[in-house]
Design an enzyme around this catalytic site. Sequence first.
Site, short mmCIF file in Angstrom:
data_model
loop_
_atom_site.label_atom_id
_atom_site.label_comp_id
_atom_site.label_asym_id
_atom_site.label_seq_id
_atom_site.Cartn_x
_atom_site.Cartn_y
_atom_site.Cartn_z
CE LYS A 96 -10.85 2.69 3.70
NZ LYS A 96 -10.34 3.43 4.85
CG HIS A 105 7.53 -29.43 1.77
ND1 HIS A 105 8.23 -30.53 1.33
CD2 HIS A 105 8.18 -28.98 2.87
CE1 HIS A 105 9.26 -30.75 2.14
NE2 HIS A 105 9.25 -29.81 3.08
CD GLU A 159 -3.28 0.13 2.09
OE1 GLU A 159 -4.03 -0.84 2.05
OE2 GLU A 159 -3.25 0.92 3.07
O1 PA5 Z 1 -3.12 1.77 5.97
C1 PA5 Z 1 -4.22 2.27 5.78
O2 PA5 Z 1 -4.40 3.49 5.90
C2 PA5 Z 1 -5.43 1.41 5.45
O3 PA5 Z 1 -5.11 0.12 5.16
C3 PA5 Z 1 -6.40 1.43 6.61
O4 PA5 Z 1 -5.76 0.91 7.75
C4 PA5 Z 1 -7.66 0.64 6.32
O5 PA5 Z 1 -8.21 1.03 5.10
C5 PA5 Z 1 -8.69 0.86 7.44
O6 PA5 Z 1 -8.95 2.22 7.58
P1 PA5 Z 1 -9.51 2.82 8.91
O7 PA5 Z 1 -8.55 2.53 10.00
O8 PA5 Z 1 -9.66 4.27 8.62
O9 PA5 Z 1 -10.84 2.15 9.16
#
Ligand code: PA5
Length: 456
Positions: free
Chosen positions: A435, A321, A292
């Site tokens: 989202k 394996h 990410e």
């Molecule tokens: O790293 C990030 O920002 C995302 O992966 C969030 O952790 C994830 O989308 C969840 O978002 P939130 O904590 O706002 O619910």
Amino acid sequence: MDRLTLDIGRCLQAAVGGGRGLAPEMLAGLTTRLEKARATVLDAAGNGMLGWMDLPCQDPGPLLEFADRNAGRYESLLVIGIGGSALGTTALATALLPFYYNELEPAERGRRPRLYILDNVDPDETAALLDRLELGRTLVNVISKSGTTGESMAGYLVARQRLEAAVGAVALKEHLVFTTDPTAGTLRKIGASLGVPMFDLPAGVGGRFSVLSAVGLLPAALTGMDVMGLLAGARDMAEWTAGAQGWDNPASAYAGVHFLQDTALGRRVSVMMPYSARLRHLSDWYAQLWAESLGKAVDRRGRMVNTGPLPVKALGVTDQHSQLQLYVEGPDDKVLTFLGVGEFATTVAIPAPGPEAEALAYLGGHTLAELLWAEQRSTAWALSKSGRPSLTITLPRVDAFALGGLFYLLEMATAIAGELYDVDAFDQPGVELGKKMTYALMGRPGYEALAEVIAG
Ligand code: PA5
């Protein structure tokens, strides 16, 4: 306390041979850029979305007090969150709680609650979990940085309805605790109106960099993990990565090796392969962090680059394996990171076999740890023999200090890699778009135009 070690030797030309290893001049050629990248990260410490660099020095007093005040009160702790709001806690729990923790008797758990983590909206799983919990003795920790993520909010609403039915509206807030942005978001508003205890996820800390905030530390404290040890390990790593120069810096070396493997040698896939069952979920956490943070459409100058390495999770010895054949003989597009452990908590001797099993005599007299280490070494060797690179991070042992250091090391490496790739490692526009589309499909006001785009 002993520090972890990072060995990049098996990435070098001398180990993997020919034109497929990193030549000394390639390392030398990146050194100045690497130092500049590290300096940029250090200079920005605590600013913008680099608030995670302050976390090792936070005062964990309030969350430790909350955990102490509630020790023995709850039979179960249910964490509801997704992505960075769940993966770190899962990694922590697997690494630091006793194996099969939830199956232990209350006294064996130190009267700490069992831990369940709900990071999906699968109806069968959600219903089965809520049916199983004794809700009158359950604390639900809803974790969402934005306080609006649909999956986590749906989980909250479902759990809240069940909780209210079990304990009544008045006692509801005794069974909830929220971790969210200090001021913004729906969850913050709900918490304030219900009088739910809340812990802050500082504004400058993104989800995937939040494991050492209340996001990870509150569940850790409630289940009796060594919070101070985690922070001490992270602090030690922060000092190390702030001080060490060039390729002697473990975060720079990790980032630099991966960057060169990708951009100079075409190895875009980063496989993380722990040789420790305790570290198996560390790879899930790392996969999100690396993917990410570095997978981006545009660079900092706004140019379309569609860049980013691909993280892959594996587990030694299990995946020897399963996946190893591909790694040794398939496309030469991967760099493996082994997570090794110097010392296991338990010694399990392999007994000498009887006369009916003489073919197994070579195993007798060894320990399972010796077998695991031999498997790790032979896998690294087999890869080098095929000209495939690997790095090894070795933790002296799996404990809170080592884990805190490892989390911080990989976060720092990711931030430095972001500088090398010249991308913003702290945003996630691709995730946000998904989202928003979900909001539109689910009929959230304000997203009507998007709903039309999807429909049309
Ligand atoms: O790293 C990030 O920002 C995302 O992966 C969030 O952790 C994830 O989308 C969840 O978002 P939130 O904590 O706002 O619910």
